[in-house]
Each structure stands twice: as C-alpha cells, then as structure tokens.
Write a protein that holds these residues in place. Structure first.
Motif, short mmCIF file in Angstrom:
data_model
loop_
_atom_site.label_atom_id
_atom_site.label_comp_id
_atom_site.label_asym_id
_atom_site.label_seq_id
_atom_site.Cartn_x
_atom_site.Cartn_y
_atom_site.Cartn_z
N ARG A 1 0.84 -1.20 0.00
CA ARG A 1 0.00 0.00 0.00
C ARG A 1 0.88 1.26 0.00
O ARG A 1 0.58 2.23 -0.70
N LEU A 2 1.95 1.23 0.79
CA LEU A 2 2.88 2.35 0.82
C LEU A 2 3.51 2.56 -0.56
O LEU A 2 3.64 3.71 -1.02
N PHE B 1 -5.48 4.70 0.15
CA PHE B 1 -4.41 3.69 0.09
C PHE B 1 -4.38 2.84 1.36
O PHE B 1 -3.94 1.70 1.33
N LEU B 2 -4.83 3.39 2.47
CA LEU B 2 -4.99 2.59 3.69
C LEU B 2 -6.46 2.35 4.01
O LEU B 2 -6.79 1.39 4.69
N PHE C 1 -5.28 -4.49 -6.35
CA PHE C 1 -5.67 -3.13 -6.70
C PHE C 1 -6.65 -2.57 -5.67
O PHE C 1 -7.43 -3.33 -5.07
N LEU C 2 -6.61 -1.26 -5.47
CA LEU C 2 -7.51 -0.64 -4.52
C LEU C 2 -8.94 -0.71 -5.02
O LEU C 2 -9.21 -0.34 -6.17
N ASN C 3 -9.83 -1.15 -4.18
CA ASN C 3 -11.25 -1.19 -4.53
C ASN C 3 -11.92 0.03 -3.90
O ASN C 3 -12.45 -0.03 -2.79
N ARG D 1 -12.29 0.26 5.22
CA ARG D 1 -11.79 -0.80 6.08
C ARG D 1 -12.00 -0.42 7.55
O ARG D 1 -12.15 0.75 7.90
N ALA D 2 -11.96 -1.44 8.40
CA ALA D 2 -12.09 -1.21 9.84
C ALA D 2 -10.91 -0.40 10.36
O ALA D 2 -9.79 -0.51 9.83
N SER D 3 -11.16 0.39 11.37
CA SER D 3 -10.08 1.22 11.92
C SER D 3 -8.93 0.36 12.44
O SER D 3 -7.77 0.76 12.34
N ALA D 4 -9.25 -0.82 12.96
CA ALA D 4 -8.20 -1.70 13.47
C ALA D 4 -7.26 -2.14 12.35
O ALA D 4 -6.04 -2.26 12.56
#
Length: 348
Positions: free
Chosen positions: A94-95, A122-123, A131-133, A139-142
C-alpha cells in the motif's frame, strides 16, 4: 578596525593550537552576531549556506545509495511468523502504491505525506487482486491502525540500520483513526464443527487442518511446520516465532473423535502440511467455508482462526475455567493475552 573585527581576529583558530580548551574558549568568547560588521555577517552567512548545501547533498548521496528492495527483504526475513510477514508485505505494498503517485522514494516521505497517506484510500480501502477497490466500504479502523504500525515498524528498522539517515515519518502521527469497538466474534458451535468435519465434499487434508485447530487449538500459522509423532501422539511446531509442543490425546484435546483419526489420509507422514504455507491454507479453508455456507451446512462463513476460538471456549469450560491450563494449550506468552482472549469470547 572595529572592536568586533578585532575580537574575531583575536580568536581566529589559525592563531591558536587545536586543543579542546581553545575550542571551548572560542565558543564561549565569540562576539555577538548582531554586533559584527556587515562584511563579516555576509561572510558568515555564505559559509552557513554553503554548509547547509553540503549537508543536504551528503544526505541525498547517502539516501541514493539505499536499496529499498534489500532493506525490505531483510526486514521481512526478520518477521516472527508467516502471518506477521504477510501483514508487513501487504502494508508495504500500500505504501509503494502511494509513493508511486507522489513520485517519491520511500526515504523522501515526510511527516505530512505520512498523515495524508493514513487518511487516504491507500490505507482506507480494501485490496482486490492487488488493486484498490475504491467502491468498497472503508476498512475497519483496526486494520488501518495495524497497517500503519507495520509501516512504522519498517521505518523504525530502516532508521536504525541507516544510522538515522532515514527517519520514521509515521512516529507521533495524530492521523490514525480512533479505535472502534470490535464486533462480536462468531464462534462455531459443537454441532457446526461436527457438521464441517462430517462433510463428504470437504477435502480430507483440510478436514485434518480444521480438526487440529478446532480440537487442539493450534494456529493456522503453526501447521506448515507441524511435526507429529503418531506413536506418542506428541507434536511440535513453530507458531508466531515460538516453539509449541504438546499432545493430541484426550487430556489436551476436546471432542469425542480423536484428532489423529482425521490424519489417516497422510499415511503416517510426520509433516503433513509441509507442502503448504499458512496463506494458502487460509484461502482454501475460506473457499470451502463459503461453499458449506451456500449449501446451508453452516450459518456463516467461519475463518480459520474461529476454530481456535472454538477450542478456547470449549477447553476453558472443560478445564473448569482454568485459565493457566488454557494459556499453556494456546501457547500464549503471558496470562494477560489469555485473559484478553477470554474477554473477547465473553467468558470472563
């Protein structure tokens, strides 16, 4: 000649032997910059700017010599388990996506860049086939906090091995999402576990994997290195970078059916899962749980770790709520981890 110029000439290092005492004397007795003649100020400013350029060029030269691929490989090689390595790898991917949009190398990421990265898609969005959807829910904060921690761990490692040439831009960030209450864990019932292990469609190798997780509590990450002594019913494995050993007998297992009954398909092979890694096993189990769910055999799609939750709950009750025995069975490093485990299962 001005008094300030006389002072500078008086403390000119060329006129003094190079000793620690003379250096201290020069620093302590230098004239105030504001009192210097304009010509002296201009000379000092030129030297200061030249020094700044020199330091900047030296830093860039050292950064240019860094090999990201080598640093990443060394960092991942030191991961304690395949699960940890997988988490680091996905976070760093992701980075890398984010850096490519900035046109920067990993060593050029600023603290402001890092904050924007944490708050970006990206996160924040899931990956689908690499690939990014962006159309998917956030996504969950965790998950975001975990990936940020993984990336911060890589930068902390790089900062150490480069002697602070690369700093950790993730350190001290205030951009992390707040922790959310974890959703209630869905643990399969005894009836559901028996239905899974009785399925005629489920491959026998996966039945054995699920059986040893559900009836003895092993982590899926410990299966590839699992070594079984069928005569003594003992096993050894590496799980999260630690040795885990025990037995597959009635004392340590749960359920009416012996665990080793499911291992007949391996014909006495001591390392039954050595040809598979944990991610592949996890994907196969996920695939078959979805099929069994579609067939109406189980009410929801259970993950591989849900079977370890099943064992934890059942063994805790079987042992008369003996948390110390459960800690040993789960191979937890300290009792507080087991306590947290039981709290998530609403058992304490």
């Amino acid at each position: 000649m001005s008094e300030s110029t006389q002072q500078i000439q008086t403390i000119n290092p060329k006129n003094l032997p190079i000793t620690e005492a003379n250096v201290v004397n020069i620093i302590n007795n230098k004239p105030n910059f504001d009192n210097l003649p304009e010509s002296d100020k201009a000379s000092i400013l030129k030297i200061t700017v030249a020094t700044e350029y020199s330091n900047e060029l030296q830093h860039k030269a050292k950064i240019a010599k860094l090999n990201y691929a080598d640093l990443k490989a060394t960092f991942l090689a030191n991961a304690k388990s395949s699960h940890t390595r997988e988490a680091y790898t996905l976070a760093l991917s992701r980075l890398e996506m984010y850096l490519s949009t900035l046109g920067k190398s990993f060593a050029e990421l600023t603290t402001l860049d890092a904050d924007k990265f944490i708050q970006s898609n990206f996160l924040g969005k899931p990956l689908t086939k690499g690939f990014l959807n962006v159309a998917a829910p956030n996504r969950a904060s965790a998950s975001i906090r975990r990936d940020a921690a993984c990336i911060g761990g890589f930068y902390a490692f790089t900062q150490r091995v480069t002697d602070n040439e690369v700093v950790n831009p993730m350190r001290g960030t205030r951009s992390l999402p707040k922790k959310e209450s974890a959703k209630e864990i869905e643990v399969p019932t005894e009836t559901e576990v028996n239905a899974i292990l009785s399925s005629k469609d489920l491959p026998k190798e996966l039945k054995a994997a699920i059986a040893i997780m559900a009836l003895r509590g092993l982590r899926i990450g410990g299966l590839p290195s699992l070594n079984i002594d069928y005569t003594s019913q003992a096993f050894t494995t590496q799980s999260k970078g630690k040795l885990h050993n025990g037995h597959l007998n009635e004392t340590e297992c749960i359920g009416a059916t012996p665990v080793l009954k499911y291992f007949g398909t391996f014909e006495g092979k001591k390392k039954p899962f050595s040809n598979l890694d944990a991610p592949k096993l996890k994907m196969q189990i996920s695939y078959w749980m979805k099929k069994l769910h579609q067939q109406g055999i189980i009410p929801t799609v259970y993950s591989a770790h849900d079977f370890r939750h099943y064992y934890s709950r059942a063994f805790y009750i079987k042992s008369g709520n003996d948390i110390y025995r459960l800690q040993k069975m789960l191979n937890h490093s300290c009792i507080s981890i087991t306590e947290t485990y039981l709290k998530t299962l609403n058992l304490i």
